[in-house]
Design an enzyme around this catalytic site. Structure first.
Site, short mmCIF file in Angstrom:
data_model
loop_
_atom_site.label_atom_id
_atom_site.label_comp_id
_atom_site.label_asym_id
_atom_site.label_seq_id
_atom_site.Cartn_x
_atom_site.Cartn_y
_atom_site.Cartn_z
N HIS A 7 0.90 -1.30 -0.05
CA HIS A 7 -0.06 0.14 -0.09
C HIS A 7 1.06 1.19 0.17
O HIS A 7 2.03 1.29 0.62
CB HIS A 7 -0.97 -0.01 1.11
CG HIS A 7 -1.99 1.04 1.01
ND1 HIS A 7 -1.84 2.34 1.40
CD2 HIS A 7 -3.26 0.87 0.61
CE1 HIS A 7 -3.03 3.09 1.13
NE2 HIS A 7 -3.82 2.14 0.62
N GLU A 21 -3.97 1.57 -7.37
CA GLU A 21 -4.33 2.86 -6.84
C GLU A 21 -3.36 4.08 -7.03
O GLU A 21 -2.00 4.06 -6.53
CB GLU A 21 -4.30 2.51 -5.05
CG GLU A 21 -5.20 1.35 -4.89
CD GLU A 21 -5.29 1.60 -3.45
OE1 GLU A 21 -6.72 1.67 -2.98
OE2 GLU A 21 -4.56 1.49 -2.26
P1 PGA Z 1 -9.60 5.84 -0.23
O1 PGA Z 1 -8.44 4.71 0.08
O2 PGA Z 1 -10.74 5.14 -0.78
O3 PGA Z 1 -9.93 6.57 1.07
O4 PGA Z 1 -9.12 6.74 -1.38
C1 PGA Z 1 -8.08 3.69 -0.70
C2 PGA Z 1 -6.98 2.95 -0.12
O5 PGA Z 1 -6.19 3.50 0.54
O6 PGA Z 1 -6.99 1.69 -0.19
#
Ligand code: PGA
Length: 244
Positions: A99, A168
């Protein structure tokens, strides 16, 4: 979305306590009545809640994931750390790795690779996060960055069936900003070509409003949801709207 499985993964980050778990009652009854066998719902609470959540979900199809683990597949003198088999032992079936919030604290691609290997060895499925920063996007090096994250992160891993990639964009996490569908589509296509056979999720500011737009991307296998997963009604809305 026309995929075999559609994942909705709740990443609670460093939020939640024993009382918060009560809020999942509505999600549990929603899921029980959800007449869809191609949906996978996974909650990733902080490590302190894995065992109580696992007990609570004993008769539910909702599964549990952890948010990180130590790279060693052994026990050892690593104060404050938890290894993948310890997570498995308290009911985790999945673990989020790589992450960006951990990468920003110094976790590098090689360490992530070790973590992925040790988690698979322990029998966990891995939600492997990759993504570019805003500076990298502006420099037009998104694909180069993702390519490196994938090649090193998945180095010497032959069997990739227990891995899901979550794309992401770092600039999208928690910001309310999302890429255009055409951009996500192109990047997901790129990732799927590079990491053959791996399911790819989108994550970053997914909420019950923009899901109406995001659900139109047909090569995405689901969503990793942070902020909006902390309120059960929002999380349920996201799932409902995906299929409406
Ligand atoms: P968010 O986070 O939906 O609050 O943008 C997603 C994540 O960090 O997995």
């Amino acid at each position: 979305m026309t995929n075999k499985y559609i994942y909705f993964i709740a990443n609670w980050k460093m939020f939640g306590n024993l009382r918060t778990l009560n809020s999942l009652n509505t999600v549990m009854s929603f899921v029980k009545n959800l007449k869809k066998n191609n949906v996978k719902i996974i909650y990733c609470p902080p490590a302190t809640l894995l065992k109580p959540l696992s007990d609570k979900l004993k008769f539910s199809s909702i599964q549990i994931g952890a948010q990180n683990c130590h790279e060693s597949d052994n026990y050892g003198a690593y104060t404050g750390q938890i290894n993948s088999s310890m997570l498995k032992a308290v009911g985790a079936k999945y673990v989020i790795l790589g992450h960006s919030e951990n990468r920003q604290m110094g976790e590098n691609d090689n360490v992530i690779n070790q973590k992925i290997k040790s988690s698979i060895k322990s029998g966990l499925k891995v939600i492997f996060c990759i993504g570019e920063t805003l500076t990298q996007k502006r420099k037009n090096i998104t694909k180069k960055i993702l390519s490196r994250q994938i090649s090193i992160g998945l180095k010497k891993i032959k069997n990739k069936k227990d891995i899901i990639i979550a794309y992401e964009p770092v600039w999208s996490i928690g910001s309310g900003l999302i890429p255009k569908n055409s951009e996500i589509n192109e990047i997901v296509k790129f990732i799927k070509k590079k990491a053959k056979g791996i399911n790819v999720l989108y994550g970053g500011s997914v909420n019950s409003k923009n899901i109406n737009v995001l659900k139109k991307i047909n090569n995405v296998n689901g969503f990793l949801i942070g902020g909006a997963s902390q309120r059960s009604n929002n999380f349920i809305d996201i799932i409902k709207k995906t299929f409406n």
